[in-house]
Design an enzyme around this catalytic site. Structure first.
Site, short mmCIF file in Angstrom:
data_model
loop_
_atom_site.label_atom_id
_atom_site.label_comp_id
_atom_site.label_asym_id
_atom_site.label_seq_id
_atom_site.Cartn_x
_atom_site.Cartn_y
_atom_site.Cartn_z
N CYS A 158 -7.54 -9.08 -2.42
CA CYS A 158 -6.27 -9.22 -1.71
C CYS A 158 -5.97 -10.69 -1.43
O CYS A 158 -4.82 -11.10 -1.47
CB CYS A 158 -6.25 -8.38 -0.43
SG CYS A 158 -7.60 -8.74 0.71
N HIS A 166 -9.03 -9.31 5.31
CA HIS A 166 -7.91 -8.77 4.55
C HIS A 166 -6.82 -9.82 4.58
O HIS A 166 -6.69 -10.56 5.55
CB HIS A 166 -7.43 -7.46 5.18
CG HIS A 166 -6.35 -6.79 4.40
ND1 HIS A 166 -6.57 -6.23 3.17
CD2 HIS A 166 -5.02 -6.61 4.67
CE1 HIS A 166 -5.44 -5.71 2.71
NE2 HIS A 166 -4.49 -5.94 3.61
#
Length: 119
Positions: free
Chosen positions: A99, A11
């Site tokens: 992301c 992430h």
């Protein structure tokens, strides 16, 4: 750029200062019919959170390795653009490193990636 090592994926978040980051968080999924196929469209919301809240118990590191290939925008410009995205939804037609592309687009500018669209 903050890279967070989660169990099934990496992430990414953008550091905003004073312990805060912005990042994409899941907020829904749509199914769109394209001919005879149904295609998922993932919805992500841009939110500002404390770094510890995003990282939780995962490991993380600063990862600005792309600086060797792309010139970062001035910090003030990065932060200004990032603030404009807070609380906005984005759609993606695929799942994966969205992301990462989002935060790199903020750090390096619009020409870096055009694979996301705001809603």
């Amino acid at each position: 750029l903050i890279e967070i090592d989660r169990p099934r994926h990496k992430h990414w978040a953008l550091y905003m200062g004073n312990g805060y980051v912005i990042n994409l968080t899941p907020s829904g999924k749509l199914l769109i019919n394209v001919g005879i196929h149904t295609v998922p469209v993932f919805i992500r919301k841009v939110i500002k959170q404390r770094l510890e809240e995003v990282v939780q118990k995962n490991t993380w590191c600063v990862n600005n390795e792309s600086d060797q290939y792309h010139c970062p925008l001035p910090v003030e410009e990065i932060i200004c653009h990032a603030k404009d995205y807070i609380n906005k939804d984005f759609t993606y037609r695929g799942f994966g490193s969205n992301c990462e592309r989002f935060v790199k687009k903020l750090r390096y500018g619009e020409g870096f990636s055009d694979q996301v669209s705001a809603r």
